[in-house]
Design an enzyme around this catalytic site. Structure first.
Site, PDB file in Angstrom:
ATOM      1  N   HIS A 160       0.837  -1.216   0.000  1.00 16.48           N
ATOM      2  CA  HIS A 160       0.000   0.000   0.000  1.00 16.48           C
ATOM      3  C   HIS A 160       0.866   1.258   0.000  1.00 16.48           C
ATOM      4  O   HIS A 160       0.390   2.339  -0.319  1.00 16.48           O
ATOM      5  CB  HIS A 160      -0.886   0.050   1.259  1.00 16.48           C
ATOM      6  CG  HIS A 160      -1.598  -1.225   1.545  1.00 16.48           C
ATOM      7  ND1 HIS A 160      -2.442  -1.806   0.646  1.00 16.48           N
ATOM      8  CD2 HIS A 160      -1.574  -2.044   2.625  1.00 16.48           C
ATOM      9  CE1 HIS A 160      -2.916  -2.924   1.172  1.00 16.48           C
ATOM     10  NE2 HIS A 160      -2.421  -3.091   2.358  1.00 16.48           N
ATOM     11  N   HIS A 176       6.192   6.952   6.157  1.00 17.76           N
ATOM     12  CA  HIS A 176       5.737   6.393   4.879  1.00 17.76           C
ATOM     13  C   HIS A 176       5.219   7.532   4.011  1.00 17.76           C
ATOM     14  O   HIS A 176       5.123   8.663   4.474  1.00 17.76           O
ATOM     15  CB  HIS A 176       4.653   5.323   5.106  1.00 17.76           C
ATOM     16  CG  HIS A 176       3.421   5.891   5.695  1.00 17.76           C
ATOM     17  ND1 HIS A 176       3.215   5.983   7.068  1.00 17.76           N
ATOM     18  CD2 HIS A 176       2.343   6.472   5.117  1.00 17.76           C
ATOM     19  CE1 HIS A 176       2.052   6.571   7.279  1.00 17.76           C
ATOM     20  NE2 HIS A 176       1.510   6.887   6.123  1.00 17.76           N
ATOM     21  N   HIS A 183       2.468   8.968   0.667  1.00 23.05           N
ATOM     22  CA  HIS A 183       1.288   8.804  -0.188  1.00 23.05           C
ATOM     23  C   HIS A 183       1.517   9.643  -1.434  1.00 23.05           C
ATOM     24  O   HIS A 183       2.105  10.739  -1.330  1.00 23.05           O
ATOM     25  CB  HIS A 183       0.018   9.286   0.524  1.00 23.05           C
ATOM     26  CG  HIS A 183      -0.277   8.567   1.785  1.00 23.05           C
ATOM     27  ND1 HIS A 183      -1.049   7.433   1.835  1.00 23.05           N
ATOM     28  CD2 HIS A 183       0.136   8.799   3.061  1.00 23.05           C
ATOM     29  CE1 HIS A 183      -1.130   7.004   3.095  1.00 23.05           C
ATOM     30  NE2 HIS A 183      -0.416   7.819   3.852  1.00 23.05           N
ATOM     31  N   GLU A 193      -2.695  13.912   0.861  1.00 20.08           N
ATOM     32  CA  GLU A 193      -3.984  13.491   1.429  1.00 20.08           C
ATOM     33  C   GLU A 193      -4.717  14.690   2.034  1.00 20.08           C
ATOM     34  O   GLU A 193      -5.872  14.943   1.714  1.00 20.08           O
ATOM     35  CB  GLU A 193      -3.747  12.397   2.465  1.00 20.08           C
ATOM     36  CG  GLU A 193      -3.184  11.131   1.821  1.00 20.08           C
ATOM     37  CD  GLU A 193      -3.454   9.896   2.646  1.00 20.08           C
ATOM     38  OE1 GLU A 193      -3.172   9.898   3.853  1.00 20.08           O
ATOM     39  OE2 GLU A 193      -3.968   8.914   2.098  1.00 20.08           O
ATOM     40  N   VAL A 240      -5.623   4.950   6.315  1.00 24.84           N
ATOM     41  CA  VAL A 240      -5.681   3.648   5.646  1.00 24.84           C
ATOM     42  C   VAL A 240      -6.462   2.704   6.560  1.00 24.84           C
ATOM     43  O   VAL A 240      -6.480   2.903   7.781  1.00 24.84           O
ATOM     44  CB  VAL A 240      -4.273   3.061   5.388  1.00 24.84           C
ATOM     45  CG1 VAL A 240      -3.446   3.980   4.514  1.00 24.84           C
ATOM     46  CG2 VAL A 240      -3.551   2.802   6.700  1.00 24.84           C
TER      47      VAL A 240
HETATM   48  N1  LIG Z   1      -1.645   7.204   6.736  1.00 23.99           N
HETATM   49  S1  LIG Z   1      -1.484   7.185   8.338  1.00 23.99           S
HETATM   50  O1  LIG Z   1      -0.435   8.095   8.713  1.00 23.99           O
HETATM   51  O2  LIG Z   1      -2.778   7.426   8.917  1.00 23.99           O
HETATM   52  C1  LIG Z   1      -0.927   5.609   8.894  1.00 23.99           C
HETATM   53  C2  LIG Z   1      -0.656   4.557   8.037  1.00 23.99           C
HETATM   54  F1  LIG Z   1      -0.823   4.722   6.701  1.00 23.99           F
HETATM   55  C3  LIG Z   1      -0.212   3.321   8.520  1.00 23.99           C
HETATM   56  C4  LIG Z   1      -0.026   3.156   9.889  1.00 23.99           C
HETATM   57  C5  LIG Z   1      -0.279   4.202  10.765  1.00 23.99           C
HETATM   58  C6  LIG Z   1      -0.716   5.422  10.277  1.00 23.99           C
HETATM   59  F2  LIG Z   1      -0.963   6.446  11.115  1.00 23.99           F
HETATM   60 ZN   LIG Z   2      -0.130   7.960   5.792  1.00 22.63          ZN
END
Ligand SMILES: NS(=O)(=O)c1c(F)cccc1F
Ligand SMILES: [Zn+2]
Length: 290
Positions: free
Chosen positions: A63, A93, A95, A105, A229
């Site tokens: 993902h 991470h 997006h 987002e 997510v």
């Molecule tokens: N997208 S997010 O920051 O809400 C998110 C994730 F994608 C995955 C795990 C924790 C988390 F907080």
């Molecule tokens: Zn995220």
């Protein structure tokens, strides 16, 4: 059963079929309407304090791509701002959107930070003065991506998984990535993506301090929301930085070359992995400027 993703058949509009909280009262992301944001003088600066040796591994979970950190002790933490207590760094991470749509987002005043090249699109540069008024000046912009830095409340809970089920369990800092110069710090991550192209792959990744990906100013908006997510748990204190960092289109293209399928499966590219803005449902957003 639905294996959630970002395609027509399993994307954000389907998630409520398996995760009913998708229609909850504190879902994320949201469109931050700056003129309605209410200045809160009690809010302090945020203070990230990360140890580069906490970084352990970079992985592709199908993902997104994330760098995971050792969260067995308070080595890398976020304190201050809206946070009561010490939140421990768990992972970062990203997006992103496909070339023709925005990937950030959160939006600011409806700007999904659309994919136009800088200059093609008016963007509002939002100055929230120390006495809370918002001034708007137009700049060109174009962020197609966002970085999320995920922390959990280690003062009150004993693990990320437990904290993720609590209303004050997580704190996620969101940093917009804006199309422009190639980002030498981000290069450390984009250069490793070839090693983890397929879902489930991971590679060693250490000696990395994610502060190197933060902008000069730590001005932010904060509000109470959720994971963006599945399982969309309503446990996140969001800290959305106002100032973006840069990413060049070649770096962005490397994220889109990741696969949402495992080795040996028919390849499908992870071209986008963002959830659109969700209803505010009466929540207050507080701007914080230093
Ligand atoms: N997208 S997010 O920051 O809400 C998110 C994730 F994608 C995955 C795990 C924790 C988390 F907080
Ligand atoms: Zn995220």
């Amino acid at each position: 059963t639905l294996h959630w993703g970002y395609d027509e058949h399993n994307g954000p509009s389907h998630w409520k079929e398996v995760f009913p909280v998708a229609n909850g009262d504190r879902q994320s992301p949201i469109d931050i309407k700056t003129t309605e944001a209410k200045y809160d003088p009690s809010l302090r600066p945020i203070s990230p304090n990360y140890d580069p040796t906490s970084a352990k591994v970079i992985l592709n979970n199908g993902h997104s791509t994330s760098v995971e950190f050792d969260d067995a002790e308070n080595k890398s933490v976020l304190i201050g701002g809206p946070l009561a207590g010490t939140y421990r760094l768990r992972q970062i991470h990203f997006h992103w959107g496909s070339s023709d749509d925005a990937g950030s987002e959160h939006a600011v005043d409806g700007m999904k930070y659309a994919a136009e090249e800088p200059g093609e699109m008016e963007c509002k540069e939002l100055i929230v003065t120390s006495h809370g008024e918002t001034k708007v000046s137009s700049t060109s912009c174009g962020a197609q991506e966002v970085l999320h830095v995920v922390h959990w409340n280690a003062d009150r809970y004993s693990s990320f998984v437990e904290a993720a089920r609590q209303p004050d369990g997580l704190a996620v800092m969101a940093v917009f990535l804006k199309i422009g110069e190639c980002n030498p710090q981000l290069k450390k991550i984009t250069d490793r993506l070839d090693a983890i192209r397929a879902k489930g792959k991971r590679a060693l990744f250490t000696n990395f301090d994610p502060s190197c990906l933060l902008p000069r100013s730590l001005d932010y908006w904060t509000y109470f929301g959720s994971l963006t997510v599945p399982p969309l748990l309503e446990s996140v204190v969001w800290i959305v930085l106002r100032e973006p960092i840069s990413v060049c289109s070649e770096q962005l293209a490397k994220f889109r070359s990741l696969l949402c399928t495992g080795e040996g499966e028919a390849a499908c590219y992870l071209l986008r992995n963002y959830r659109p803005p969700q209803p505010l449902k009466g929540r207050e957003i507080n701007p914080v400027v230093w």
